[in-house]
Motif scaffolding. Structure first.
Motif, PDB file in Angstrom:
ATOM      1  N   CYS A   1       0.826  -1.212   0.000  1.00 34.49           N
ATOM      2  CA  CYS A   1       0.000   0.000   0.000  1.00 34.49           C
ATOM      3  C   CYS A   1       0.857   1.257   0.000  1.00 34.49           C
ATOM      4  O   CYS A   1       1.861   1.329   0.712  1.00 34.49           O
ATOM      5  CB  CYS A   1      -0.911   0.016   1.222  1.00 34.49           C
ATOM      6  N   ILE A   2       0.443   2.214  -0.792  1.00 35.39           N
ATOM      7  CA  ILE A   2       1.087   3.534  -0.799  1.00 35.39           C
ATOM      8  C   ILE A   2      -0.012   4.552  -0.538  1.00 35.39           C
ATOM      9  O   ILE A   2      -0.992   4.618  -1.280  1.00 35.39           O
ATOM     10  CB  ILE A   2       1.746   3.850  -2.163  1.00 35.39           C
ATOM     11  N   SER A   3       0.134   5.313   0.529  1.00 38.33           N
ATOM     12  CA  SER A   3      -0.822   6.382   0.782  1.00 38.33           C
ATOM     13  C   SER A   3      -0.145   7.725   0.576  1.00 38.33           C
ATOM     14  O   SER A   3       1.043   7.784   0.236  1.00 38.33           O
ATOM     15  CB  SER A   3      -1.453   6.254   2.167  1.00 38.33           C
ATOM     16  N   GLU A   4      -0.886   8.791   0.784  1.00 45.02           N
ATOM     17  CA  GLU A   4      -0.468  10.169   0.499  1.00 45.02           C
ATOM     18  C   GLU A   4      -0.615  10.449  -0.994  1.00 45.02           C
ATOM     19  O   GLU A   4       0.098   9.882  -1.824  1.00 45.02           O
ATOM     20  CB  GLU A   4       0.976  10.457   0.937  1.00 45.02           C
TER      21      GLU A   4
ATOM     22  N   ALA B   1       2.528  11.117  -3.064  1.00 45.43           N
ATOM     23  CA  ALA B   1       3.383   9.927  -3.202  1.00 45.43           C
ATOM     24  C   ALA B   1       2.803   8.984  -4.258  1.00 45.43           C
ATOM     25  O   ALA B   1       3.544   8.377  -5.043  1.00 45.43           O
ATOM     26  CB  ALA B   1       3.523   9.219  -1.858  1.00 45.43           C
ATOM     27  N   ILE B   2       1.479   8.852  -4.293  1.00 46.89           N
ATOM     28  CA  ILE B   2       0.827   8.026  -5.312  1.00 46.89           C
ATOM     29  C   ILE B   2       1.071   8.634  -6.694  1.00 46.89           C
ATOM     30  O   ILE B   2       1.415   7.932  -7.649  1.00 46.89           O
ATOM     31  CB  ILE B   2      -0.685   7.894  -5.015  1.00 46.89           C
TER      32      ILE B   2
ATOM     33  N   ARG C   1       3.582  10.506  -7.548  1.00 51.85           N
ATOM     34  CA  ARG C   1       5.004  10.284  -7.859  1.00 51.85           C
ATOM     35  C   ARG C   1       5.200   8.894  -8.473  1.00 51.85           C
ATOM     36  O   ARG C   1       5.935   8.734  -9.455  1.00 51.85           O
ATOM     37  CB  ARG C   1       5.845  10.402  -6.578  1.00 51.85           C
ATOM     38  N   TYR C   2       4.581   7.887  -7.882  1.00 49.92           N
ATOM     39  CA  TYR C   2       4.719   6.507  -8.360  1.00 49.92           C
ATOM     40  C   TYR C   2       4.329   6.424  -9.842  1.00 49.92           C
ATOM     41  O   TYR C   2       5.070   5.864 -10.662  1.00 49.92           O
ATOM     42  CB  TYR C   2       3.827   5.604  -7.504  1.00 49.92           C
TER      43      TYR C   2
ATOM     44  N   LEU D   1       6.696   8.308 -12.289  1.00 49.56           N
ATOM     45  CA  LEU D   1       7.934   7.581 -12.592  1.00 49.56           C
ATOM     46  C   LEU D   1       7.678   6.432 -13.565  1.00 49.56           C
ATOM     47  O   LEU D   1       8.490   6.163 -14.445  1.00 49.56           O
ATOM     48  CB  LEU D   1       8.564   7.064 -11.294  1.00 49.56           C
TER      49      LEU D   1
ATOM     50  N   ARG E   1       3.965  22.384  -3.092  1.00 47.89           N
ATOM     51  CA  ARG E   1       3.986  22.447  -1.625  1.00 47.89           C
ATOM     52  C   ARG E   1       3.417  23.770  -1.120  1.00 47.89           C
ATOM     53  O   ARG E   1       2.660  23.799  -0.148  1.00 47.89           O
ATOM     54  CB  ARG E   1       5.405  22.218  -1.100  1.00 47.89           C
TER      55      ARG E   1
ATOM     56  N   ALA F   1       8.233   6.298  -4.021  1.00 46.47           N
ATOM     57  CA  ALA F   1       6.875   6.596  -3.555  1.00 46.47           C
ATOM     58  C   ALA F   1       6.751   6.326  -2.056  1.00 46.47           C
ATOM     59  O   ALA F   1       6.144   7.114  -1.316  1.00 46.47           O
ATOM     60  CB  ALA F   1       5.866   5.765  -4.344  1.00 46.47           C
ATOM     61  N   GLN F   2       7.330   5.221  -1.601  1.00 47.91           N
ATOM     62  CA  GLN F   2       7.230   4.897  -0.168  1.00 47.91           C
ATOM     63  C   GLN F   2       8.007   5.901   0.685  1.00 47.91           C
ATOM     64  O   GLN F   2       7.579   6.263   1.779  1.00 47.91           O
ATOM     65  CB  GLN F   2       7.728   3.468   0.083  1.00 47.91           C
TER      66      GLN F   2
ATOM     67  N   GLU G   1       8.518   9.033  -0.133  1.00 48.10           N
ATOM     68  CA  GLU G   1       7.724  10.264  -0.137  1.00 48.10           C
ATOM     69  C   GLU G   1       6.516  10.123   0.796  1.00 48.10           C
ATOM     70  O   GLU G   1       6.142  11.067   1.496  1.00 48.10           O
ATOM     71  CB  GLU G   1       7.269  10.587  -1.564  1.00 48.10           C
ATOM     72  N   MET G   2       5.906   8.938   0.811  1.00 50.94           N
ATOM     73  CA  MET G   2       4.775   8.694   1.722  1.00 50.94           C
ATOM     74  C   MET G   2       5.206   8.911   3.175  1.00 50.94           C
ATOM     75  O   MET G   2       4.567   9.669   3.914  1.00 50.94           O
ATOM     76  CB  MET G   2       4.265   7.259   1.550  1.00 50.94           C
TER      77      MET G   2
ATOM     78  N   ARG H   1       6.054  12.569   3.939  1.00 46.23           N
ATOM     79  CA  ARG H   1       4.871  13.411   4.079  1.00 46.23           C
ATOM     80  C   ARG H   1       4.105  13.099   5.372  1.00 46.23           C
ATOM     81  O   ARG H   1       3.643  14.009   6.063  1.00 46.23           O
ATOM     82  CB  ARG H   1       3.950  13.245   2.859  1.00 46.23           C
TER      83      ARG H   1
END
Lengths: 204, 204
Positions: free
Chosen positions: A62-65, A68-69, A71-72, A75, A98, B91-92, B94-95, B98
């Motif tokens: 799982c990736i939250s934020e 960050a999602i 960004r994934y 890339l 930001r 991503a992780q 950055e998660m 943040r």
């Protein structure tokens, strides 16, 4: 792969627009924030902050934020770029993202949470702080208006994640009766242009 | 190239540690926040948010926001990586960066600003909100302690920008009398380890 989403909330909307810009199809699972579905043990195991959106990969990672999602996917699917390309562009886009997030998006969120009491079952609203946050949001909209006098989009000459953050903040701000001032002609021009993008109108 | 910095403030410290990890030399110009030097027209032209740090390139281009400045140097000087390498790792990282920033770093900052009245000449402190923010910071330290039971560093098995954010928040939290609880043994183990890094001890 799927994303835990809440259609009416401004934060997951950022990811929906981002993915629509990149034309990445996604399976969205709706989470009822008002009913507290995000607070279950199952959801906390996916994100200890108990917030949406959450991207869950096929192996259960799982990736939250929201950023960050984004960004994934930036890339893995660089086109069209939404976070800048050169080092300088990437840094400037992150700077505007930001500043818009802290100066506008969060302030609108604080104003909503602290003046409406919408989440008073899970946090202590402080209305006086909420009112200050609303003033901060309006002050930042003046900064954005000045910026957009010189620049087509917030981070520069192309649409980016900073525009997505600002759009979601400004559209959500209606719930706390904050709107673009008639005199903010550059911000109005920008809002009309970004609202017309199919990624935006299709994710309302 | 130079960075407008304030030695005693937690935000620009993040950039100093990041650059020290990468062994990038930098010319730091001190800005007196208490005296309001950051509020001058000259400084607002560099950053309309009137905050430090600000990176000024030799051609006068300015980049503000600590994480955006870090991104710039991560892209130009990738070794050692402090923001992850693969898409998933980035991503992780950055998660966690943040979540640590919003759940801890900002909460400590809010607690300081709203309970001390340190910046009361330029914002309206709401002490009741500041107290809530302090509680939020302590709640996040419990989440971090659980995370560090399973992971050497916050974002995974290597030191990253997420550790820098957490360290600067926890060290600054002393001013509002928030400290790592004796029972938070994983967080204590981590704090001792990261505090011993030369990048950290050399930038205090």
């Amino acid at each position: 792969m799927k994303i835990y989403d809440t259609k009416t909330a401004p934060t997951p909307r950022r990811v929906r627009i981002f993915l629509a810009e990149k034309q990445i199809p996604m399976d969205y699972v709706q989470v009822d924030l008002a009913a507290g579905e995000n607070l279950s043990d199952e959801m906390r195991a996916k994100n200890p902050m108990a917030k949406v959106p959450i991207l869950e990969l096929d192996d259960g990672t799982c990736i939250s934020e929201s950023v960050a999602i984004c960004r994934y996917f930036e890339l893995l699917h660089p086109e069209p770029p939404l976070m800048g390309t050169s080092a300088l562009e990437q840094a400037q886009t992150e700077m505007w993202q930001r500043q818009t997030e802290f100066g506008l998006f969060m302030q609108v969120g604080f104003c909503f949470q602290h003046t409406s009491g919408y989440f008073k079952d899970r946090m202590k609203p402080v209305p006086e702080f909420g009112e200050e946050a609303g003033k901060n949001a309006m002050a930042f909209m003046k900064i954005l208006d000045r910026r957009l006098a010189d620049s087509e989009f917030i981070a520069g000459e192309s649409f980016s994640i900073a525009d997505i953050t600002a759009l979601c903040a400004i559209d959500f701000a209606r719930v706390v009766k904050i709107r673009i001032d008639e005199e903010q002609t550059h911000l109005k021009r920008w809002h009309k242009a970004v609202s017309a993008r199919s990624s935006v109108s299709g994710t309302l």
